[in-house]
Write a protein that holds these residues in place. Sequence first.
Motif, mmCIF file in Angstrom:
data_model
loop_
_atom_site.group_PDB
_atom_site.id
_atom_site.type_symbol
_atom_site.label_atom_id
_atom_site.label_comp_id
_atom_site.label_asym_id
_atom_site.label_seq_id
_atom_site.Cartn_x
_atom_site.Cartn_y
_atom_site.Cartn_z
ATOM 1 N N GLY A 314 -24.517 25.438 17.864
ATOM 2 C CA GLY A 314 -24.988 24.085 18.182
ATOM 3 C C GLY A 314 -25.578 24.031 19.580
ATOM 4 N N ASN A 315 -25.677 22.812 20.048
ATOM 5 C CA ASN A 315 -26.270 22.562 21.361
ATOM 6 C C ASN A 315 -25.426 23.156 22.496
ATOM 7 O OD1 ASN A 315 -28.233 21.447 22.930
ATOM 8 N ND2 ASN A 315 -27.292 19.403 23.028
ATOM 9 N N SER A 337 -26.657 23.848 13.925
ATOM 10 C CA SER A 337 -26.731 22.391 13.829
ATOM 11 C C SER A 337 -28.206 21.989 13.888
ATOM 12 C CB SER A 337 -25.970 21.726 14.976
ATOM 13 O OG SER A 337 -26.726 21.853 16.171
ATOM 14 N N ARG A 338 -28.463 20.733 13.600
ATOM 15 C CA ARG A 338 -29.859 20.293 13.595
ATOM 16 C C ARG A 338 -30.483 20.356 14.990
ATOM 17 N NH1 ARG A 338 -32.180 14.922 10.652
ATOM 18 N NH2 ARG A 338 -33.914 14.554 12.035
ATOM 19 N N GLN A 351 -30.170 25.539 8.951
ATOM 20 C CA GLN A 351 -29.504 24.278 9.324
ATOM 21 C C GLN A 351 -28.426 23.899 8.311
ATOM 22 O OE1 GLN A 351 -32.005 20.847 10.224
ATOM 23 N NE2 GLN A 351 -30.415 19.512 9.381
ATOM 24 N N VAL A 352 -27.243 23.601 8.838
ATOM 25 C CA VAL A 352 -26.116 23.178 8.006
ATOM 26 C C VAL A 352 -25.980 21.669 8.128
ATOM 27 C CG1 VAL A 352 -23.597 23.306 7.771
ATOM 28 C CG2 VAL A 352 -24.908 25.358 8.353
ATOM 29 N N ALA A 354 -26.082 17.450 6.203
ATOM 30 C CA ALA A 354 -26.584 16.540 5.175
ATOM 31 C C ALA A 354 -28.056 16.788 4.867
ATOM 32 C CB ALA A 354 -26.373 15.101 5.636
ATOM 33 N N THR A 355 -28.836 17.076 5.902
ATOM 34 C CA THR A 355 -30.256 17.312 5.658
ATOM 35 C C THR A 355 -30.607 18.793 5.740
ATOM 36 O OG1 THR A 355 -30.616 16.766 7.974
ATOM 37 C CG2 THR A 355 -31.079 15.041 6.384
ATOM 38 N N GLY A 368 -19.935 25.367 19.767
ATOM 39 C CA GLY A 368 -20.669 24.347 20.529
ATOM 40 C C GLY A 368 -21.329 23.302 19.643
ATOM 41 N N SER A 370 -20.712 19.465 18.043
ATOM 42 C CA SER A 370 -19.846 18.313 18.331
ATOM 43 C C SER A 370 -19.156 17.756 17.088
ATOM 44 C CB SER A 370 -20.672 17.207 19.001
ATOM 45 O OG SER A 370 -21.744 16.846 18.142
ATOM 46 N N GLN A 374 -23.203 13.896 9.956
ATOM 47 C CA GLN A 374 -24.178 14.597 9.096
ATOM 48 C C GLN A 374 -23.857 16.090 9.021
ATOM 49 O OE1 GLN A 374 -25.091 12.776 11.775
ATOM 50 N NE2 GLN A 374 -26.410 11.119 11.079
ATOM 51 N N HIS A 375 -23.331 16.633 10.116
ATOM 52 C CA HIS A 375 -22.969 18.054 10.097
ATOM 53 C C HIS A 375 -21.678 18.256 9.292
ATOM 54 C CE1 HIS A 375 -23.545 22.123 11.711
ATOM 55 N NE2 HIS A 375 -22.228 22.210 11.523
ATOM 56 N N ASN A 389 -15.316 24.887 21.464
ATOM 57 C CA ASN A 389 -15.968 23.763 22.139
ATOM 58 C C ASN A 389 -15.301 23.486 23.480
ATOM 59 O OD1 ASN A 389 -17.117 21.057 22.650
ATOM 60 N ND2 ASN A 389 -17.823 21.284 20.540
ATOM 61 N N ASP A 407 -15.652 27.772 27.150
ATOM 62 C CA ASP A 407 -17.102 28.008 27.148
ATOM 63 C C ASP A 407 -17.477 28.976 26.015
ATOM 64 O OD1 ASP A 407 -19.806 28.194 28.103
ATOM 65 O OD2 ASP A 407 -19.230 30.164 28.885
ATOM 66 N N SER A 408 -18.464 28.583 25.235
ATOM 67 C CA SER A 408 -18.803 29.367 24.034
ATOM 68 C C SER A 408 -19.218 30.792 24.375
ATOM 69 C CB SER A 408 -19.908 28.665 23.256
ATOM 70 O OG SER A 408 -21.069 28.556 24.040
HETATM 71 C C1 LIG Z 1 -30.781 11.273 9.363
HETATM 72 C C2 LIG Z 1 -30.095 12.337 10.145
HETATM 73 C C3 LIG Z 1 -29.771 13.513 9.529
HETATM 74 C C4 LIG Z 1 -29.138 14.516 10.249
HETATM 75 N N1 LIG Z 1 -28.822 15.678 9.604
HETATM 76 C C5 LIG Z 1 -28.180 16.632 10.292
HETATM 77 C C6 LIG Z 1 -27.800 17.850 9.659
HETATM 78 O O1 LIG Z 1 -28.073 18.085 8.491
HETATM 79 N N2 LIG Z 1 -27.149 18.766 10.378
HETATM 80 C C7 LIG Z 1 -26.810 18.579 11.678
HETATM 81 O O2 LIG Z 1 -26.188 19.456 12.283
HETATM 82 N N3 LIG Z 1 -27.152 17.434 12.297
HETATM 83 C C8 LIG Z 1 -27.843 16.476 11.645
HETATM 84 N N4 LIG Z 1 -28.212 15.345 12.305
HETATM 85 C C9 LIG Z 1 -28.018 15.283 13.744
HETATM 86 C C10 LIG Z 1 -26.595 14.917 14.118
HETATM 87 O O3 LIG Z 1 -26.457 13.524 14.122
HETATM 88 C C11 LIG Z 1 -26.251 15.453 15.524
HETATM 89 O O4 LIG Z 1 -27.204 14.971 16.409
HETATM 90 C C12 LIG Z 1 -26.221 16.960 15.594
HETATM 91 O O5 LIG Z 1 -25.438 17.502 14.570
HETATM 92 C C13 LIG Z 1 -25.630 17.356 16.930
HETATM 93 O O6 LIG Z 1 -25.755 18.734 17.074
HETATM 94 P P1 LIG Z 1 -24.773 19.510 18.069
HETATM 95 O O7 LIG Z 1 -23.373 19.238 17.705
HETATM 96 O O8 LIG Z 1 -25.228 20.920 18.069
HETATM 97 O O9 LIG Z 1 -25.158 18.921 19.495
HETATM 98 P P2 LIG Z 1 -24.378 17.935 20.436
HETATM 99 O O10 LIG Z 1 -24.015 16.690 19.750
HETATM 100 O O11 LIG Z 1 -25.185 17.845 21.670
HETATM 101 O O12 LIG Z 1 -23.013 18.690 20.745
HETATM 102 C C14 LIG Z 1 -22.923 19.826 21.528
HETATM 103 C C15 LIG Z 1 -21.462 20.214 21.609
HETATM 104 O O13 LIG Z 1 -21.363 21.414 22.315
HETATM 105 C C16 LIG Z 1 -20.273 21.309 23.259
HETATM 106 N N5 LIG Z 1 -20.604 22.198 24.370
HETATM 107 C C17 LIG Z 1 -21.509 21.990 25.367
HETATM 108 N N6 LIG Z 1 -21.542 23.062 26.174
HETATM 109 C C18 LIG Z 1 -20.665 23.961 25.670
HETATM 110 C C19 LIG Z 1 -20.271 25.256 26.055
HETATM 111 N N7 LIG Z 1 -20.782 25.879 27.118
HETATM 112 N N8 LIG Z 1 -19.304 25.877 25.300
HETATM 113 C C20 LIG Z 1 -18.762 25.269 24.201
HETATM 114 N N9 LIG Z 1 -19.121 24.050 23.822
HETATM 115 C C21 LIG Z 1 -20.056 23.395 24.530
HETATM 116 C C22 LIG Z 1 -20.219 19.866 23.624
HETATM 117 O O14 LIG Z 1 -18.897 19.536 24.039
HETATM 118 C C23 LIG Z 1 -20.589 19.191 22.309
HETATM 119 O O15 LIG Z 1 -19.436 18.953 21.544
HETATM 120 C C24 LIG Z 1 -28.829 14.328 11.603
HETATM 121 C C25 LIG Z 1 -29.129 13.126 12.209
HETATM 122 C C26 LIG Z 1 -29.759 12.148 11.494
HETATM 123 C C27 LIG Z 1 -30.082 10.855 12.181
#
Ligand SMILES: Cc1cc2nc3c(=O)[nH]c(=O)nc-3n(C[C@H](O)[C@H](O)[C@H](O)COP(=O)(O)OP(=O)(O)OC[C@H]3O[C@@H](n4cnc5c(N)ncnc54)[C@H](O)[C@@H]3O)c2cc1C
Length: 430
Positions: A314-315, A337-338, A351-352, A354-355, A368, A370, A374-375, A389, A407-408
């Motif tokens: 992820g992010n 993640s998306r 990508q894992v 809903a979409t 990493g 969240s 959707q995920h 995380n 830290d990842s």
């Molecule tokens: C219509 C729609 C459909 C969607 N479909 C999907 C889908 O199919 N799949 C999907 O994944 N998302 C989907 N999303 C997006 C979803 O809502 C989130 O925005 C997305 O999943 C967040 O990705 P993330 O967790 O990687 O990023 P973030 O939400 O930014 O989370 C990053 C995480 O990493 C952690 N982190 C940061 N730095 C470090 C580090 N150094 N070490 C360890 N951890 C760290 C943070 O604490 C945080 O928990 C969709 C959104 C919409 C609106």
Amino acid sequence: MSEIVRRDPRREWIARNRLHPEHERVLAELGQSAGHGMAATEWMGPNGVIRKNPHAVGFIGPNGIKRIDRSGVQQAAAAGRGASAGSKAADERRQVIIEAPDFLVAVVPDLPGGRLSSHDRDLLGLARQLADADGERPGAVLAVVFGQADVEGYGEAGIDRLLVLEGDDIDGYAPEARLAALTAVDGEFAPRHWLLPDSKLGGADLGRRLAARLGERPAAGVWQVERDATCALGWRCTGRGAAGTSDIQRALPRVVLALAECAEPVSETRHAARPLALSQPLPPLLGRIEDLGQVAVDPAGVALSEAEFILSAGNGVKDWDGFHQAAEVLGATEGASRVAVDDGFMPRHRQVGATGTWVTARVYVAVGISGAIQHLQGIQSCDKVVAINLDPGCDMIKRADLAVIGDSASILAALVEMVQRQREEKRDAA
Ligand SMILES: Cc1cc2nc3c(=O)[nH]c(=O)nc-3n(C[C@H](O)[C@H](O)[C@H](O)COP(=O)(O)OP(=O)(O)OC[C@H]3O[C@@H](n4cnc5c(N)ncnc54)[C@H](O)[C@@H]3O)c2cc1C
């Protein structure tokens, strides 16, 4: 009172329109008329298609605040998937025991990795539909499995009778021996239908062989089965044909090869899964095929939907080289993640969610990520979730069976080092 269901298009329209001032009230009313007092999560749209309201998920807690259960139990219960997450919901199911079934519907699940896949569960849902259609003269669902006696959740998946076929001949890739065994089962139990997954994991091949042996013309690529009194066995099926370019409808035959999502999996009842046995031992077979064992494949080439072990980024992943190295050393298939996909770090097909792809891995490691809803939807059928995380309060940590806070990059590096050290020790010892 008349039993005709009257529809109110205006109320249905308000239920679909989240911005309408009466939206919440109407949703709650629809929920009450559905009998559970909660806002309806599903209803029929104007064109007959089922609509879902993702905002109606959750429940009101004791302090009046809306809570959403992110543990996966709610979703798994609703979808009837997810063996471990659904176990609490399974306790609340109605027990059904069919003592003297009128007929049998046989299912041969794939059991990839020794557990029921979501495709297997859909097929068992279809078998239940066929077995339960005539309430007064119920049939029983017979699962025929090859050497997998102790799989968790057979009863919850809708199995009334379980026939475990074992033997050295049958292990591994043994289509001839398996076919001989299924033919023996057909001779002894004469099921009304044979259902097999139309999957490349084995069901597609075995099902076609079985149909040829029984002299039946199978229905392949079946994705829908409906009641039709004009058809021979009272059912009509629709399957993909002409290399997936068109649908073919016909009377439901005895041998059916069905696609995933051909029916809803069983979610409300628990069945007995009583063991059955063949009266005669299976005859020894001079097989013409020798199974030389499994060939290691590159996990990077495995489709996400079939992967058993996924390392997903992820992010929170900043060191991408370290992530790819970890996936390679651990032998995991990569997911994302998306956000990771949108930012260009991973291809779209990884990508894992809903979409993206809904995965059914045995182990899912979220690095990493969240845990946005959707995920989480996409991983609800995973057996074990591990979260890495920095944030101990994030939703992925709440969903995880095992959480590592930190830290990842450094955690993945430590993991890689540990695995490599263990491998070296093993090599030295050998
Ligand atoms: C219509 C729609 C459909 C969607 N479909 C999907 C889908 O199919 N799949 C999907 O994944 N998302 C989907 N999303 C997006 C979803 O809502 C989130 O925005 C997305 O999943 C967040 O990705 P993330 O967790 O990687 O990023 P973030 O939400 O930014 O989370 C990053 C995480 O990493 C952690 N982190 C940061 N730095 C470090 C580090 N150094 N070490 C360890 N951890 C760290 C943070 O604490 C945080 O928990 C969709 C959104 C919409 C609106």
